[in-house]
Design a protein around this motif. Sequence first.
Motif, PDB file in Angstrom:
ATOM      1  N   GLN A   1      45.769  45.559  31.914  1.00 19.06           N
ATOM      2  CA  GLN A   1      47.205  45.480  32.182  1.00 19.06           C
ATOM      3  C   GLN A   1      47.581  46.285  33.436  1.00 19.06           C
ATOM      4  OE1 GLN A   1      49.556  43.552  30.867  1.00 19.06           O
ATOM      5  NE2 GLN A   1      48.014  42.557  29.590  1.00 19.06           N
ATOM      6  N   GLN A   2      46.895  47.428  33.626  1.00 22.04           N
ATOM      7  CA  GLN A   2      47.116  48.240  34.823  1.00 22.04           C
ATOM      8  C   GLN A   2      46.769  47.424  36.084  1.00 22.04           C
ATOM      9  OE1 GLN A   2      48.227  51.450  34.977  1.00 22.04           O
ATOM     10  NE2 GLN A   2      48.046  51.492  37.239  1.00 22.04           N
ATOM     11  N   HIS A   3      45.568  46.793  36.063  1.00 21.70           N
ATOM     12  CA  HIS A   3      45.143  45.978  37.199  1.00 21.70           C
ATOM     13  C   HIS A   3      46.118  44.829  37.445  1.00 21.70           C
ATOM     14  CE1 HIS A   3      41.491  48.028  38.096  1.00 21.70           C
ATOM     15  NE2 HIS A   3      40.879  47.758  36.947  1.00 21.70           N
ATOM     16  N   LEU A   4      46.567  44.224  36.375  1.00 24.22           N
ATOM     17  CA  LEU A   4      47.488  43.095  36.483  1.00 24.22           C
ATOM     18  C   LEU A   4      48.773  43.532  37.181  1.00 24.22           C
ATOM     19  CD1 LEU A   4      48.293  40.176  35.797  1.00 24.22           C
ATOM     20  CD2 LEU A   4      48.933  40.945  33.503  1.00 24.22           C
ATOM     21  N   SER A   5      49.276  44.720  36.763  1.00 27.68           N
ATOM     22  CA  SER A   5      50.531  45.199  37.339  1.00 27.68           C
ATOM     23  C   SER A   5      50.354  45.540  38.821  1.00 27.68           C
ATOM     24  CB  SER A   5      51.037  46.424  36.567  1.00 27.68           C
ATOM     25  OG  SER A   5      50.167  47.523  36.778  1.00 27.68           O
ATOM     26  N   GLU A   6      49.129  45.844  39.232  1.00 31.21           N
ATOM     27  CA  GLU A   6      48.873  46.169  40.645  1.00 31.21           C
ATOM     28  C   GLU A   6      48.425  44.937  41.432  1.00 31.21           C
ATOM     29  OE1 GLU A   6      47.154  50.629  39.478  1.00 31.21           O
ATOM     30  OE2 GLU A   6      45.799  49.037  40.148  1.00 31.21           O
ATOM     31  N   GLY A   7      48.523  43.776  40.814  1.00 25.33           N
ATOM     32  CA  GLY A   7      48.085  42.543  41.487  1.00 25.33           C
ATOM     33  C   GLY A   7      46.591  42.535  41.763  1.00 25.33           C
ATOM     34  N   PHE A   8      45.832  43.256  40.958  1.00 25.70           N
ATOM     35  CA  PHE A   8      44.367  43.351  41.046  1.00 25.70           C
ATOM     36  C   PHE A   8      43.895  43.966  42.369  1.00 25.70           C
ATOM     37  CE2 PHE A   8      45.281  39.858  38.084  1.00 25.70           C
ATOM     38  CZ  PHE A   8      44.680  40.370  36.953  1.00 25.70           C
ATOM     39  N   ALA A   9      44.784  44.739  43.018  1.00 24.60           N
ATOM     40  CA  ALA A   9      44.427  45.365  44.299  1.00 24.60           C
ATOM     41  C   ALA A   9      43.321  46.394  44.110  1.00 24.60           C
ATOM     42  CB  ALA A   9      45.658  46.010  44.922  1.00 24.60           C
ATOM     43  N   ASN A  10      43.305  47.066  42.959  1.00 25.02           N
ATOM     44  CA  ASN A  10      42.287  48.099  42.710  1.00 25.02           C
ATOM     45  C   ASN A  10      41.225  47.631  41.719  1.00 25.02           C
ATOM     46  OD1 ASN A  10      43.550  50.103  44.376  1.00 25.02           O
ATOM     47  ND2 ASN A  10      45.141  50.165  42.791  1.00 25.02           N
ATOM     48  N   TRP A  11      41.261  46.356  41.402  1.00 20.89           N
ATOM     49  CA  TRP A  11      40.292  45.780  40.458  1.00 20.89           C
ATOM     50  C   TRP A  11      38.945  45.622  41.155  1.00 20.89           C
ATOM     51  CZ3 TRP A  11      37.391  41.333  40.860  1.00 20.89           C
ATOM     52  CH2 TRP A  11      36.795  40.830  39.678  1.00 20.89           C
ATOM     53  N   SER A  12      37.867  45.767  40.426  1.00 14.85           N
ATOM     54  CA  SER A  12      36.568  45.427  41.023  1.00 14.85           C
ATOM     55  C   SER A  12      35.617  44.921  39.953  1.00 14.85           C
ATOM     56  CB  SER A  12      35.977  46.617  41.766  1.00 14.85           C
ATOM     57  OG  SER A  12      35.819  47.696  40.880  1.00 14.85           O
ATOM     58  N   LEU A  13      34.666  44.117  40.433  1.00 17.47           N
ATOM     59  CA  LEU A  13      33.666  43.501  39.561  1.00 17.47           C
ATOM     60  C   LEU A  13      32.382  44.290  39.674  1.00 17.47           C
ATOM     61  CD1 LEU A  13      32.641  40.903  37.916  1.00 17.47           C
ATOM     62  CD2 LEU A  13      31.842  40.104  40.149  1.00 17.47           C
ATOM     63  N   SER A  14      31.844  44.672  38.534  1.00 18.99           N
ATOM     64  CA  SER A  14      30.566  45.376  38.540  1.00 18.99           C
ATOM     65  C   SER A  14      29.433  44.358  38.449  1.00 18.99           C
ATOM     66  CB  SER A  14      30.554  46.349  37.353  1.00 18.99           C
ATOM     67  OG  SER A  14      29.270  46.436  36.806  1.00 18.99           O
ATOM     68  N   VAL A  15      28.462  44.492  39.347  1.00 22.39           N
ATOM     69  CA  VAL A  15      27.278  43.617  39.306  1.00 22.39           C
ATOM     70  C   VAL A  15      26.058  44.516  39.167  1.00 22.39           C
ATOM     71  CG1 VAL A  15      25.885  41.906  40.539  1.00 22.39           C
ATOM     72  CG2 VAL A  15      28.389  41.833  40.702  1.00 22.39           C
ATOM     73  N   GLY A  16      25.403  44.433  38.018  1.00 25.26           N
ATOM     74  CA  GLY A  16      24.310  45.368  37.768  1.00 25.26           C
ATOM     75  C   GLY A  16      23.150  44.726  37.038  1.00 25.26           C
ATOM     76  N   GLY A  17      22.321  45.564  36.479  1.00 19.07           N
ATOM     77  CA  GLY A  17      21.131  45.057  35.797  1.00 19.07           C
ATOM     78  C   GLY A  17      20.025  44.787  36.797  1.00 19.07           C
ATOM     79  N   LEU A  18      19.338  43.688  36.605  1.00 15.32           N
ATOM     80  CA  LEU A  18      18.137  43.400  37.387  1.00 15.32           C
ATOM     81  C   LEU A  18      18.468  42.777  38.748  1.00 15.32           C
ATOM     82  CD1 LEU A  18      15.911  42.056  34.461  1.00 15.32           C
ATOM     83  CD2 LEU A  18      15.977  44.368  35.422  1.00 15.32           C
ATOM     84  N   VAL A  19      19.263  43.493  39.518  1.00 12.10           N
ATOM     85  CA  VAL A  19      19.502  43.109  40.917  1.00 12.10           C
ATOM     86  C   VAL A  19      18.976  44.243  41.786  1.00 12.10           C
ATOM     87  CG1 VAL A  19      21.459  41.556  40.601  1.00 12.10           C
ATOM     88  CG2 VAL A  19      21.863  44.011  40.761  1.00 12.10           C
ATOM     89  N   GLU A  20      18.626  43.935  43.033  1.00 11.90           N
ATOM     90  CA  GLU A  20      18.012  44.952  43.893  1.00 11.90           C
ATOM     91  C   GLU A  20      18.994  46.063  44.234  1.00 11.90           C
ATOM     92  OE1 GLU A  20      14.898  45.062  44.437  1.00 11.90           O
ATOM     93  OE2 GLU A  20      14.186  43.022  44.046  1.00 11.90           O
ATOM     94  N   ARG A  21      20.276  45.736  44.460  1.00 11.20           N
ATOM     95  CA  ARG A  21      21.266  46.759  44.825  1.00 11.20           C
ATOM     96  C   ARG A  21      22.516  46.592  43.959  1.00 11.20           C
ATOM     97  NH1 ARG A  21      19.806  44.753  49.776  1.00 11.20           N
ATOM     98  NH2 ARG A  21      21.826  43.782  50.084  1.00 11.20           N
ATOM     99  N   PRO A  22      22.506  47.190  42.767  1.00 13.78           N
ATOM    100  CA  PRO A  22      23.706  47.094  41.905  1.00 13.78           C
ATOM    101  C   PRO A  22      24.927  47.614  42.672  1.00 13.78           C
ATOM    102  CG  PRO A  22      21.883  48.107  40.721  1.00 13.78           C
ATOM    103  CD  PRO A  22      21.449  47.998  42.144  1.00 13.78           C
ATOM    104  N   ARG A  23      26.053  46.950  42.511  1.00 10.62           N
ATOM    105  CA  ARG A  23      27.235  47.370  43.278  1.00 10.62           C
ATOM    106  C   ARG A  23      28.516  46.827  42.662  1.00 10.62           C
ATOM    107  NH1 ARG A  23      28.067  43.697  48.583  1.00 10.62           N
ATOM    108  NH2 ARG A  23      30.187  44.364  48.086  1.00 10.62           N
ATOM    109  N   TRP A  24      29.618  47.191  43.261  1.00 12.38           N
ATOM    110  CA  TRP A  24      30.926  46.689  42.849  1.00 12.38           C
ATOM    111  C   TRP A  24      31.472  45.780  43.935  1.00 12.38           C
ATOM    112  CZ3 TRP A  24      33.200  48.580  38.210  1.00 12.38           C
ATOM    113  CH2 TRP A  24      32.486  49.619  37.597  1.00 12.38           C
ATOM    114  N   PHE A  25      32.250  44.802  43.539  1.00 10.40           N
ATOM    115  CA  PHE A  25      32.925  43.923  44.494  1.00 10.40           C
ATOM    116  C   PHE A  25      34.422  43.985  44.220  1.00 10.40           C
ATOM    117  CE2 PHE A  25      28.739  42.047  44.153  1.00 10.40           C
ATOM    118  CZ  PHE A  25      28.444  41.573  45.430  1.00 10.40           C
ATOM    119  N   SER A  26      35.197  44.260  45.261  1.00  9.70           N
ATOM    120  CA  SER A  26      36.645  44.091  45.103  1.00  9.70           C
ATOM    121  C   SER A  26      36.938  42.596  45.180  1.00  9.70           C
ATOM    122  CB  SER A  26      37.396  44.835  46.211  1.00  9.70           C
ATOM    123  OG  SER A  26      37.182  44.161  47.438  1.00  9.70           O
ATOM    124  N   LEU A  27      38.160  42.222  44.797  1.00 12.56           N
ATOM    125  CA  LEU A  27      38.523  40.808  44.849  1.00 12.56           C
ATOM    126  C   LEU A  27      38.439  40.291  46.291  1.00 12.56           C
ATOM    127  CD1 LEU A  27      39.292  38.639  42.880  1.00 12.56           C
ATOM    128  CD2 LEU A  27      41.688  39.269  43.128  1.00 12.56           C
TER     129      LEU A  27
END
Lengths: 252, 259
Positions: free
Chosen positions: A89-115
Motif C-alpha cells: 500500500q505504501q508503494h502504491l501511494s508513492e506510484g511505485f517510485a520506490n518499489w523494486s523487484l528482487s532477482v535472486g537465487g541461482l543468477v550470477e549477479r543477484p540484484r534489485w530492479f526499479s520499475l
Amino acid sequence: MSRMTADLTRTTKPGGAISRRRLLATGCSDAFRPPVIRGGLIGAADVLTMSTTRWLLTDQPLAREYTRADIAPDFPTWGQTNPSDEVYQQHLSEGFANWSLSVGGLVERPRWFSLDELKRLASRTQITAHVCEQGWSAIGEWTGAPLAQVLEAAGGVTPDARYVVFESADGWYESIDMFEVVHPQTILAYRLNGDDLPVGNGAPLRLRVERQCGYKNIKFVSAIRVVDSVAGIRRGTGGLSSDFGFHWYGGV
Amino acid sequence: MLISSSFGPAAGKDDFVVATDPVRSGVSTWLRLHTYNVRICHWINVIAGGYLLLSGIHIFLDFPELYWGHTGYQGYPAIFKLSDWGISWDEAGEMGNRMWGRNYHFTFAWVFLINGMVYAAWNLWTGHVRDRLWPRRDELSSARLRDELAEQMRWGSPARATATSYGTLQKVSYVLMIFIFVPVMLLTGIAQSPSIAAAWPWLLDLFGGRQSARTLHSIGTVLFVLFVVVHVLEVLAAGAVNRIRAMITGRFRVPEEAQ
C-alpha cells in the motif's frame, strides 16, 4: 557465461527457436514433468498431459497474437485485486517510485530492479488472450520485459537453474520451468493496453506466461528467485495453486 | 432352440451354448453376444464417461455462463446464463468445485481417450465395425428407417428383446457417437487449452475461438446426457437383466419367442 546463460541469450533473439534436443542438453528435460508428481491416476494423467502438450510445443511456437480491434472493452479483474499488505500500500501511494523487484537465487549477479530499470530493458508488446482456468478469456495488450532479459541483466542463470519462483505482494507464489522461461512471450508486464498496469490486474508488475492458464500468470510480483528445486518452499509443490491441489502445470 | 443365422453375423458353432436354465423349466439357448474387448471397453467407458460428466458439470458451475468467439467474461454479452434459469452465480459456485473438476476431468479424459483408441483400433482391425456397426446401404433407405423408428417407439416391442444384432438406428447413433461426437468433444475440449491452442492455432479458427469451443463442448455435454438417457431406456425396454448380463458376461439368453 554459463552454458544455460548462453542459451538464454540465443533463444530470446526474435524468431529464435530452441530444439527439444537443446532443451534436453541444457537440463530442461523438466519440460515433460511437473517438479512434484502427484500420486495415483491423477499424477499419471498430469505427466501425460504435460509431456504431450510440451511435445506439441517442441518448436516453441508463440501463442496467438491478436489485433487491437480484438482487445476486450473492460479487461476483467479477478481474485486478488488490491493486496492489503502495508508495504504494498505504501508503494502504491508513492506510484511505485520506490518499489523494486528482487532477482535472486541461482543468477550470477543477484540484484534489485526499479520499475524504471525494468522499463529501460528491451520490451515486448503482445496482444494475447488471457485464458482463465475457470472458463473465461479476455484479450489484452501487454507490454513488459522478457523474463529471459531480466535474468540476463542479473548476469544470467547458473547451469543448475531449473525453475523460476515468483513471489507476490499478497503472499501468493508460483513457479515455471526453463521451457517457459526462455519463451519470447514470457514477460514481466508493466503495461496493459498502453497504460500502466492497473492495480486490479497486478500493478506494478505481473507475469505473462501465455501458454498457461491464468493462475500461473501471477500478479503483484515482488521477487523472483531462480532455484534448482522447489522442495522446501512452502508446501513444496512449486506454487500456491498446486499447494491447494491444482495441477502445477497450467497448460490445459 | 433353432436360431436363425441372421443373429450375429460372426456366429459360428462355438457361439451357441445350450445350458439348463435353473429358473425356467427346460433348456435355454445362450448366445455369445459381446466380445471381451467390447465388454471391457464398455464398462471403462461408463466409469470414464461418468467422471467426465460429473467433473465437467463441476467446472461449468464455477463459471456458469457461455459466450461465443474468443472473448467471454462476467459482464461480457453471454449467450447462456445459468442465472436466467433460477440458479444464481453464487449458488452455482457453491455447488461446483473446479479444482476437483479439473483434476478428474483431465484424468478421465486420458482414460476415455486411451480406452476409445483401443476400442477403435481393435474393432476396426477385427472387422467388428465393418460387420456389425456400420449400417449397410439397404438399411439406410428412408422407408426402412421410418419403419424402424415406428417400431422403436413401441415400448414393449418383442423385436427389441430378441434382437441380437444392432438395429439401423442403433448403428447410426453408435457410429455418429464414436466417429463424429467423440472427436468433436475431444477437439472442443483441447481447443480451450492455452498450450494446445498455441501449438495448433487452427483449432481456434475451426471453432471460432475459445469461448465458442467451450459453448460447443457444453452443448455436446447435453447431447451426451440425452444419448445416455435413451441408451439406458432402450436397455430397460429390451430386457434389462438379459442385456446387462450380456454386457458383463458376454452371454445372452435367447428369449423363448425367438427359439
